[in-house]
Scaffold this active site. Structure first.
Site, PDB file in Angstrom:
ATOM      1  N   CYS A  88       0.870  -1.175   0.000  1.00 41.49           N
ATOM      2  CA  CYS A  88       0.000   0.000   0.000  1.00 41.49           C
ATOM      3  C   CYS A  88       0.909   1.227   0.000  1.00 41.49           C
ATOM      4  CB  CYS A  88      -0.899  -0.006   1.230  1.00 41.49           C
ATOM      5  SG  CYS A  88      -1.974   1.427   1.269  1.00 41.49           S
ATOM      6  N   HIS A  90       0.238   4.615  -0.227  1.00 38.35           N
ATOM      7  CA  HIS A  90      -0.071   5.728   0.683  1.00 38.35           C
ATOM      8  C   HIS A  90       0.182   5.277   2.119  1.00 38.35           C
ATOM      9  CE1 HIS A  90      -3.961   4.103   2.147  1.00 38.35           C
ATOM     10  NE2 HIS A  90      -3.741   4.946   3.132  1.00 38.35           N
ATOM     11  N   HIS A 203      -8.796  -3.945  -7.480  1.00 41.22           N
ATOM     12  CA  HIS A 203      -8.828  -2.481  -7.527  1.00 41.22           C
ATOM     13  C   HIS A 203      -9.154  -2.051  -8.960  1.00 41.22           C
ATOM     14  CE1 HIS A 203      -6.374  -3.044  -3.905  1.00 41.22           C
ATOM     15  NE2 HIS A 203      -6.558  -1.776  -3.600  1.00 41.22           N
ATOM     16  N   CYS A 233      -3.029   6.823  -4.966  1.00 45.24           N
ATOM     17  CA  CYS A 233      -2.814   5.373  -4.903  1.00 45.24           C
ATOM     18  C   CYS A 233      -1.396   4.997  -5.386  1.00 45.24           C
ATOM     19  CB  CYS A 233      -3.866   4.608  -5.710  1.00 45.24           C
ATOM     20  SG  CYS A 233      -3.892   2.849  -5.288  1.00 45.24           S
TER      21      CYS A 233
HETATM   22  O1  PYC Z   1      -1.678   3.820  -2.068  1.00 43.65           O
HETATM   23  O2  PYC Z   1      -1.266   1.799  -2.816  1.00 43.65           O
HETATM   24  C1  PYC Z   1      -1.989   2.617  -2.287  1.00 43.65           C
HETATM   25  C2  PYC Z   1      -3.342   2.184  -1.854  1.00 43.65           C
HETATM   26  C3  PYC Z   1      -3.919   0.965  -2.039  1.00 43.65           C
HETATM   27  C4  PYC Z   1      -5.184   1.027  -1.471  1.00 43.65           C
HETATM   28  C5  PYC Z   1      -5.348   2.279  -0.936  1.00 43.65           C
HETATM   29  N1  PYC Z   1      -4.204   2.980  -1.178  1.00 43.65           N
END
Ligand code: PYC
Length: 306
Positions: A88, A90, A203, A233
């Site tokens: 992830c 973030h 996703h 993301c």
């Molecule tokens: O920033 O990779 C990311 C992420 C995945 C799901 C929410 N944020």
């Protein structure tokens, strides 16, 4: 009463709850194995941390663990309102900023073990974080999907630490006022992608133009539990970079500026690695809370609303 020490951050609007102490004992071994123990034996811990009434669908949790890869300083296991994430972006940025706040890391290199590979991150003196993500790649190009009520659309399927279905020029207005129809559109895409034989894709990422000068693209990312990503993301931007590289639309080292649906920015670039790329993603996070969560055995919703 069980006590759990957490630090809450947000990265471009998307929250992360880092569990510093009081988490379950998942044993040793690779983090991919420890996630299975988490899922099978301690899933109530996940819902206690990020689920209602203590959390919300938007929270991503990050459990701080001992790394398996001894070159790493820390290990992180990410989870959300419905399950577990490979990586992830973030969340990684938020966790490093939180660790710096706790005095556990200093500006410079921080290596993090995750269930899908290790990550080299650099915490800047200005508090920004850049990280080299796991090798990313496009698996399928131009997959045709039949969408109920819309017709046929084309998408790419790519790995950036999680699986993404990426859709360009979808004709949707990528604005906050449009979140409900965007969510339902992306849900239909996810059903169609699964029906087309790719059930691992959890996703969905839509792209459109940005109104900000110097920004290449704006996105809307629907996460597995139907929350949308307030940040651009990190894993989704990595998947996007893999597609741009595969199409010859972005040269190694050139910068890609990705805006989220709330207007926050990640900067990305890549270097080639065989038939994959190594994305570098840069963003910032802010600390919002230092807290001790209390699990009261007398509370019927102590472990979340499940
Ligand atoms: O920033 O990779 C990311 C992420 C995945 C799901 C929410 N944020």
């Amino acid at each position: 009463m069980q006590r759990i020490k957490v630090l809450d951050t947000h990265t471009g609007g998307e929250p992360t709850r880092l569990v510093l102490a009081g988490g379950p004992d998942l044993g040793g071994g690779p983090l991919a194995d420890r996630v299975m123990v988490f899922k099978e034996k301690h899933d109530t811990f996940r819902s206690a941390i990020v689920g209602e009434p203590r959390g919300s669908d938007v929270f991503v949790g990050a459990l701080l663990v001992e790394p398996h890869d001894k070159t790493c300083h820390f290990g992180l296991i990410f989870f959300n309102n419905v399950g577990y994430l490979g990586m992830c972006g973030h969340g990684l940025i938020g966790a490093i900023v939180a660790l710096a706040h706790a005095g556990m890391v200093k500006p410079g290199l921080v290596r993090i073990d995750t269930p899908v590979g290790n990550i080299a991150a650099v915490l800047g003196a200005d508090g920004g974080v850049s990280f080299d993500n796991v090798p990313s790649y496009r698996r399928h190009h131009g997959v045709e999907l039949a969408l109920a009520g819309v017709g046929n659309i084309r998408c790419d399927i790519a790995w950036g630490g999680n699986w993404f279905c990426l859709v360009e020029h979808n004709g949707q207005q990528l604005t906050l006022a449009n979140v409900a129809p965007l969510t339902s559109y992306c849900q239909r895409i996810r059903q169609a992608v699964s029906a087309a034989g790719y059930p691992e894709v959890d996703h969905v990422e839509l792209f459109g133009p940005s109104a900000q000068p110097g920004v290449h693209s704006r996105n809307f990312v629907l996460c597995p539990g139907l929350a949308y990503d307030r940040s651009p993301c990190g894993t989704g931007t990595s998947a996007k970079l893999a597609c741009l590289a595969a199409d010859g639309q972005l040269a190694p080292g050139a910068e890609w500026v990705q805006e989220s649906i709330v207007g926050s920015i990640f900067r990305g670039s890549y270097r080639p690695l065989g038939d994959r790329i190594v994305p570098t993603i840069t963003g910032t996070a802010r600390v919002m809370a230092e807290a001790t969560l209390l699990i009261d055995p007398a509370d019927p919703f102590a472990w979340g609303i499940r």
